[in-house]
Enzyme design. Structure first.
Site, PDB file in Angstrom:
ATOM      1  N   SER A  50      52.360  38.064  44.043  1.00  0.00           N
ATOM      2  CA  SER A  50      52.070  37.664  45.425  1.00  0.00           C
ATOM      3  C   SER A  50      51.713  36.187  45.582  1.00  0.00           C
ATOM      4  CB  SER A  50      50.925  38.516  45.980  1.00  0.00           C
ATOM      5  OG  SER A  50      49.778  38.398  45.153  1.00  0.00           O
ATOM      6  N   ASP A 333      42.553  36.026  52.169  1.00  0.00           N
ATOM      7  CA  ASP A 333      42.057  37.402  52.126  1.00  0.00           C
ATOM      8  C   ASP A 333      41.292  37.614  50.819  1.00  0.00           C
ATOM      9  OD1 ASP A 333      44.020  37.565  50.196  1.00  0.00           O
ATOM     10  OD2 ASP A 333      45.364  38.855  51.346  1.00  0.00           O
ATOM     11  N   HIS A 336      43.958  35.966  47.938  1.00  0.00           N
ATOM     12  CA  HIS A 336      44.984  34.915  48.092  1.00  0.00           C
ATOM     13  C   HIS A 336      44.479  33.704  48.860  1.00  0.00           C
ATOM     14  CE1 HIS A 336      47.109  38.880  47.901  1.00  0.00           C
ATOM     15  NE2 HIS A 336      47.752  38.231  46.948  1.00  0.00           N
TER      16      HIS A 336
END
Ligand SMILES: *[C@@H]1O[C@H](CO)[C@@H](O)[C@H](O)[C@H]1NC(C)=O
Ligand SMILES: *[C@@H]1O[C@H](CO)[C@@H](O)[C@H](O)[C@H]1NC(C)=O
Length: 360
Positions: A50, A333, A336
């Protein structure tokens, strides 16, 4: 070690509940290729998770396709695990090419656009299997190899001589290890396995002909909001960061060994560990980096521990809070960085990146 496991489980929840996808649109970057050293990079191929995914992961699997992801860039959810641009976009900008098209969208992109490379990274993945059906890094490299073998998009080897790869391994192997309830005493041996498998992947990319391979060290996992919420986002967990440093020192040794073997500086370390800490501690000494007031506090956070950024209840009522200005936060978040966070990290890395790219 038990509580370490709990903390990692919590980290696991954060990484995975925010699994999600985009349009091909809007990945900008400068079109002019600047000469970094003897070669002019023209293509970027990206593998990993991610921190690097720009829209491969399926909408049904990921929160990165839900509001408020993507509000800064491209202006709506598009699969990036941030409010805006992520590591792939900033490395593309550094090497002076457009951010590469996600593999999943390759058939929707023009042939010319594909010449900037391709992004094979999927949120939530590791070098080993994490969650089915997500493709581990070996499978991502298989996708790349199949495209090269098909020969209809890239001419090999000539096309790869000017190519750069990014290999993001940001910790999903470790969160998966924890979720499997394996004994904590196995941790050091597992770290060795993760690094050994990363080395196998790096060798493969070199054998396929990629000219430069950027290898990020693991960021300080003990500083991720999913962990630091235990201290109201005040303190990093040093026990966890010590494990991260073990991973990083093994990875660095592997990269040095590889470069010695091939007698070239093909593999480049991106020290995300120290870059994150430098940004957290920046009081203005690094003018390229923003000074974040509360660097460990995320912009988007669930109203309680069972919720994450982007989650809504059955009635559609949102179960998260979002800060007034995503630019004011380093983290987006639970795990990240924001676009501004990544921008600052790449600004800190700029000097060492330039030096590494100059080495033949
Ligand atoms: C940090 O992690 C260790 C090991 O998991 C744990 O024992 C400790 O309580 C944590 N420290 C804080 C301040 O949360
Ligand atoms: C990667 O995934 C494939 C398909 O699930 C599996 O066969 C292979 O063993 C995995 N590779 C590694 C290194 O875990």
């Amino acid at each position: 070690m038990d509580s370490l496991i709990k903390l990692f489980v919590c980290f696991y929840v954060f990484l995975f509940t925010s699994l999600l996808f985009a349009e091909i649109n809007g990945v900008e970057g400068s079109d002019k290729n600047h000469r970094l050293y003897g070669f002019r990079p023209t293509k970027l191929f990206v593998f990993g998770d991610s921190y690097a995914d720009t829209g491969n992961i399926k909408k049904s699997l990921s929160s990165s396709w839900k509001f408020p992801y993507g509000i800064t860039f491209p202006g709506k959810p598009a699969g990036r695990f941030s409010d805006g641009r992520v590591a792939t976009d900033f490395l593309a900008k550094f090497v002076g090419i457009k951010s590469p098209i996600p593999y999943f969208w390759k058939n929707y992109a023009g042939k010319k656009r594909l010449q900037h490379g391709m992004n094979f990274a999927y949120g939530g993945t590791g070098v080993f299997n994490t969650q089915a059906p997500l493709p581990n890094m070996t499978t991502q490299i298989d996708f790349f190899q199949n495209i090269l073998t098909a020969g209809d998009i890239y001419n090999i080897p000539s096309n790869l001589i000017s190519s750069v790869a990014l290999v993001s391994v940001a910790g999903n192997d470790y969160s998966t290890f924890i979720s499997q309830n394996r004994p904590a005493s196995d941790f050091p041996a597992f770290i060795k396995q993760v690094v050994d498998q990363t080395e196998v992947n790096l060798r493969r990319l070199h054998a396929l002909g990629v000219e430069k391979v950027a290898v990020p060290l693991l960021q300080p996992l003990g500083c991720l909001p999913g962990i630091t919420f235990a201290s109201s986002f005040q303190r990093c967990n040093e026990t966890q960061n010590a494990l991260v440093r073990l991973h990083n020192s093994l990875l660095q040794q592997a990269v040095i060994k590889l470069n010695n073997e091939i007698k070239k500086s093909t593999f480049i370390i991106l020290d995300l560990y120290n870059a994150f800490l430098t940004v957290f501690n920046n009081k203005g000494a690094n003018p390229g980096s923003t000074t974040f007031q509360s660097p460990l506090k995320p912009c988007c956070v669930g109203v309680s521990s069972e919720y994450n950024c982007g989650s809504v209840d059955e009635k559609g009522v949102k179960k998260y809070m979002i800060c007034d200005d995503p630019k004011s936060a380093f983290f987006w978040d639970g795990s990240h960085p924001t676009e501004e966070g990544w921008r600052s990290v790449y600004s800190v890395l700029h000097q060492s990146l330039t030096a590494s790219f100059m080495k033949a």
